[in-house]
Design an enzyme around this catalytic site. Structure first.
Site, PDB file in Angstrom:
ATOM      1  N   CYS A 181     -10.520  -0.272   3.322  1.00 27.93           N
ATOM      2  CA  CYS A 181      -9.896  -0.676   4.461  1.00 27.93           C
ATOM      3  C   CYS A 181      -9.380   0.687   5.129  1.00 27.93           C
ATOM      4  O   CYS A 181      -8.882   1.381   4.698  1.00 27.93           O
ATOM      5  CB  CYS A 181      -8.625  -1.618   4.660  1.00 27.93           C
ATOM      6  SG  CYS A 181      -9.492  -3.336   4.066  1.00 27.93           S
TER       7      CYS A 181
ATOM      8  N   ARG B 198       0.921  -1.227   0.135  1.00 24.02           N
ATOM      9  CA  ARG B 198       0.070  -0.175  -0.139  1.00 24.02           C
ATOM     10  C   ARG B 198       0.817   1.231  -0.049  1.00 24.02           C
ATOM     11  O   ARG B 198       0.540   2.301   0.717  1.00 24.02           O
ATOM     12  CB  ARG B 198      -1.004   0.016   1.304  1.00 24.02           C
ATOM     13  CG  ARG B 198      -2.044  -0.982   1.392  1.00 24.02           C
ATOM     14  CD  ARG B 198      -2.881  -1.110   0.287  1.00 24.02           C
ATOM     15  NE  ARG B 198      -2.577  -1.910  -0.831  1.00 24.02           N
ATOM     16  CZ  ARG B 198      -2.471  -3.343  -0.676  1.00 24.02           C
ATOM     17  NH1 ARG B 198      -3.170  -3.711   0.138  1.00 24.02           N
ATOM     18  NH2 ARG B 198      -2.213  -4.169  -1.685  1.00 24.02           N
TER      19      ARG B 198
ATOM     20  N   GLU C 198      -4.863   3.596   6.642  1.00 21.31           N
ATOM     21  CA  GLU C 198      -4.696   3.514   5.159  1.00 21.31           C
ATOM     22  C   GLU C 198      -5.435   4.595   4.287  1.00 21.31           C
ATOM     23  O   GLU C 198      -4.930   5.267   3.343  1.00 21.31           O
ATOM     24  CB  GLU C 198      -5.247   2.132   4.768  1.00 21.31           C
ATOM     25  CG  GLU C 198      -4.898   1.923   3.272  1.00 21.31           C
ATOM     26  CD  GLU C 198      -5.493   0.380   2.752  1.00 21.31           C
ATOM     27  OE1 GLU C 198      -5.008  -0.333   3.465  1.00 21.31           O
ATOM     28  OE2 GLU C 198      -5.842   0.332   1.511  1.00 21.31           O
TER      29      GLU C 198
HETATM   30  C1  LIG Z   1     -15.702  -0.524  -1.562  1.00 21.58           C
HETATM   31  C2  LIG Z   1     -14.071  -0.163  -1.591  1.00 21.58           C
HETATM   32  C3  LIG Z   1     -13.343  -1.319  -1.637  1.00 21.58           C
HETATM   33  C4  LIG Z   1     -11.793  -1.222  -1.936  1.00 21.58           C
HETATM   34  N1  LIG Z   1     -11.137  -2.380  -1.981  1.00 21.58           N
HETATM   35  C5  LIG Z   1      -9.637  -2.054  -2.024  1.00 21.58           C
HETATM   36  C6  LIG Z   1      -8.895  -3.145  -2.049  1.00 21.58           C
HETATM   37  O1  LIG Z   1      -9.232  -4.472  -2.134  1.00 21.58           O
HETATM   38  N2  LIG Z   1      -7.590  -2.937  -2.175  1.00 21.58           N
HETATM   39  C7  LIG Z   1      -6.913  -1.718  -2.135  1.00 21.58           C
HETATM   40  O2  LIG Z   1      -5.756  -1.317  -2.080  1.00 21.58           O
HETATM   41  N3  LIG Z   1      -7.648  -0.612  -2.023  1.00 21.58           N
HETATM   42  C8  LIG Z   1      -9.264  -0.857  -1.795  1.00 21.58           C
HETATM   43  N4  LIG Z   1     -10.067   0.367  -1.636  1.00 21.58           N
HETATM   44  C9  LIG Z   1      -9.286   1.655  -1.815  1.00 21.58           C
HETATM   45  C10 LIG Z   1      -9.101   2.469  -3.123  1.00 21.58           C
HETATM   46  O3  LIG Z   1     -10.008   1.534  -3.897  1.00 21.58           O
HETATM   47  C11 LIG Z   1      -7.593   2.555  -3.220  1.00 21.58           C
HETATM   48  O4  LIG Z   1      -6.951   2.975  -2.480  1.00 21.58           O
HETATM   49  C12 LIG Z   1      -7.443   3.241  -4.632  1.00 21.58           C
HETATM   50  O5  LIG Z   1      -6.161   2.907  -5.161  1.00 21.58           O
HETATM   51  C13 LIG Z   1      -8.089   4.579  -4.605  1.00 21.58           C
HETATM   52  O6  LIG Z   1      -7.674   5.449  -5.728  1.00 21.58           O
HETATM   53  P1  LIG Z   1      -8.540   6.639  -6.081  1.00 21.58           P
HETATM   54  O7  LIG Z   1      -8.204   7.223  -7.502  1.00 21.58           O
HETATM   55  O8  LIG Z   1      -9.892   6.649  -5.469  1.00 21.58           O
HETATM   56  O9  LIG Z   1      -7.666   7.694  -5.126  1.00 21.58           O
HETATM   57  P2  LIG Z   1      -8.080   8.733  -4.072  1.00 21.58           P
HETATM   58  O10 LIG Z   1      -9.019   8.108  -3.182  1.00 21.58           O
HETATM   59  O11 LIG Z   1      -8.941   9.724  -4.873  1.00 21.58           O
HETATM   60  O12 LIG Z   1      -6.671   9.502  -3.678  1.00 21.58           O
HETATM   61  C14 LIG Z   1      -5.870   8.520  -2.610  1.00 21.58           C
HETATM   62  C15 LIG Z   1      -4.767   9.192  -2.684  1.00 21.58           C
HETATM   63  O13 LIG Z   1      -3.800   9.124  -4.069  1.00 21.58           O
HETATM   64  C16 LIG Z   1      -3.484  10.489  -4.401  1.00 21.58           C
HETATM   65  N5  LIG Z   1      -3.794  10.453  -6.069  1.00 21.58           N
HETATM   66  C17 LIG Z   1      -4.880  10.506  -6.841  1.00 21.58           C
HETATM   67  N6  LIG Z   1      -4.624  10.218  -8.203  1.00 21.58           N
HETATM   68  C18 LIG Z   1      -3.237  10.736  -8.021  1.00 21.58           C
HETATM   69  C19 LIG Z   1      -2.566  10.819  -9.118  1.00 21.58           C
HETATM   70  N7  LIG Z   1      -2.773  11.086 -10.536  1.00 21.58           N
HETATM   71  N8  LIG Z   1      -1.114  11.323  -8.928  1.00 21.58           N
HETATM   72  C20 LIG Z   1      -0.677  11.149  -7.432  1.00 21.58           C
HETATM   73  N9  LIG Z   1      -1.625  11.110  -6.532  1.00 21.58           N
HETATM   74  C21 LIG Z   1      -2.723  10.679  -6.926  1.00 21.58           C
HETATM   75  C22 LIG Z   1      -4.441  11.288  -3.693  1.00 21.58           C
HETATM   76  O14 LIG Z   1      -4.081  12.750  -3.915  1.00 21.58           O
HETATM   77  C23 LIG Z   1      -4.485  10.731  -2.429  1.00 21.58           C
HETATM   78  O15 LIG Z   1      -3.558  11.044  -1.795  1.00 21.58           O
HETATM   79  C24 LIG Z   1     -11.354   0.162  -1.540  1.00 21.58           C
HETATM   80  C25 LIG Z   1     -12.174   1.138  -1.537  1.00 21.58           C
HETATM   81  C26 LIG Z   1     -13.677   0.906  -1.460  1.00 21.58           C
HETATM   82  C27 LIG Z   1     -14.607   2.305  -1.619  1.00 21.58           C
END
Ligand SMILES: Cc1cc2nc3c(=O)[nH]c(=O)nc-3n(C[C@H](O)[C@H](O)[C@H](O)COP(=O)(O)OP(=O)(O)OC[C@H]3O[C@@H](n4cnc5c(N)ncnc54)[C@H](O)[C@@H]3O)c2cc1C
Length: 317
Positions: free
Chosen positions: A226, A178, A304
């Site tokens: 999580c 992560r 996380e």
């Molecule tokens: C129902 C559900 C299930 C999930 N299951 C999992 C799982 O199984 N495994 C897992 O790892 N995660 C899981 N997650 C968490 C999430 O899906 C991941 O962490 C995912 O990678 C977040 O991506 P995002 O685009 O939504 O980022 P955001 O939530 O929008 O941002 C998260 C971070 O990434 C940064 N960020 C976003 N885009 C960029 C970019 N282009 N450049 C640099 N930084 C950036 C943001 O600034 C922030 O710091 C789950 C979430 C939900 C709601």
């Protein structure tokens, strides 16, 4: 924001001042940003990053909002969203070159997985059911029991604080559970090394992964996945990290509630929010759960979920 017109007026961007961020996150709660900026070109994005850095304006990037909690008081400065067409482009090469897929940061990970599977490209299907943009998935090194995005990452392009684009092979990044070190302000695109595979077998595998995920996690509620990372194994102990969810469950905390935030009775590491919940409820609940787990097991859980608040970007997490 005083200097907004100097920042944006000559750039190809769409701007919303005093923008509500909650609806752009999976939690669906939280405050506002001084400015939500949606660049229409890579050049506009790069110039904006450089100007924010030059003028000392806070700069954040929002992905799909699936791992994010925005504090009730909101954030100052600029929040960028990469949802215009140029940031949704992706290229699939089914002839099996080293770099089989290249996707801009705003591409939806679930959509990319479906496209890759349909094209007979294997390597991403273990990430089925994870909501994310490509930028957010790389930044968080998203993954689970079937692997992490770093397993097939070939290279990324980033834009640094001076607005310059650099390409970095995955081998030059620090990629761990992560966590990904991003040598710049923002991930612009990511390329993946995928293998040729049978689309039917890949589709079956993807279905299997998704049905495992939906049977073990409360995917329908408002959460950010999580809340805590699984803690490191105690030194000297072999094997995988202990499950944070299991520790929370064993501490008897399933169903614990503060205001409208509740520890899921289904999966103890998922915090769900109900109508009327505030970001403050979620933060207080996370603090309560972390301290109860520490009291019981002597293990300090690390969050996380990323929290955005009024503190400078470097101090928020
Ligand atoms: C129902 C559900 C299930 C999930 N299951 C999992 C799982 O199984 N495994 C897992 O790892 N995660 C899981 N997650 C968490 C999430 O899906 C991941 O962490 C995912 O990678 C977040 O991506 P995002 O685009 O939504 O980022 P955001 O939530 O929008 O941002 C998260 C971070 O990434 C940064 N960020 C976003 N885009 C960029 C970019 N282009 N450049 C640099 N930084 C950036 C943001 O600034 C922030 O710091 C789950 C979430 C939900 C709601």
């Amino acid at each position: 924001m005083a200097s907004a017109s100097r920042l944006f007026s000559d750039l190809e961007v769409d701007v919303l001042a005093d923008a509500p961020l909650g609806p752009l996150t999976w939690f669906g709660i939280g405050g506002r940003a001084d400015a939500l900026v949606r660049p229409r070109t890579v050049e506009a994005l790069a110039t904006l990053i450089a100007r924010c850095h030059r003028d000392g304006i806070e700069f954040r990037v929002l992905g799909d909002g699936a791992n994010l909690l925005v504090a009730d008081e909101g954030v100052s400065g600029v929040v960028v969203r990469l949802d215009q067409p140029v940031f949704r482009e992706r290229k699939l090469n089914v002839r099996g070159s080293v770099e089989a897929v290249r996707a801009m940061a705003g591409v939806s990970l679930p959509r990319l997985i479906t496209d890759a599977v349909g094209a007979g490209l294997a390597g991403l299907e273990g990430l089925g059911g994870i909501p994310a943009s490509i930028g957010g998935a790389v930044r968080m090194n998203a993954g689970g029991g079937f692997g992490a995005i770093s397993d097939s990452l070939h290279s990324i392009a980033v834009i640094d604080r001076r607005g310059e684009i650099g390409v970095h092979p995955a081998s030059a990044l620090e990629l761990s559970y992560r966590h990904a070190s991003i040598p710049g302000a923002i991930v612009l695109w990511a390329a993946f090394r995928l293998e040729e595979g049978d689309p039917v077998a890949l589709r079956d595998r993807l279905k299997e992964v998704m049905s495992y995920k939906s049977s073990t996690q409360p995917l329908a509620g408002h959460s950010a996945g999580c809340m805590f990372k699984n803690p490191p194994a105690r030194s000297g102990e072999p094997g995988p990290r202990p499950s944070a969810g299991r520790l929370i469950d064993q501490a008897g905390l399933k169903g614990t509630r503060i205001g409208g935030a509740v520890v899921s009775p289904h999966h103890a590491n998922f915090f769900l929010v109900e109508p009327g919940a505030t970001a403050g409820d979620v933060i207080s609940l996370a603090e309560l759960v972390a301290s109860r787990v520490e009291d019981r097991f002597g293990v300090r859980l690390e969050r996380e979920v990323v929290v955005w608040d009024r503190r400078p970007v470097e101090e928020s997490s």
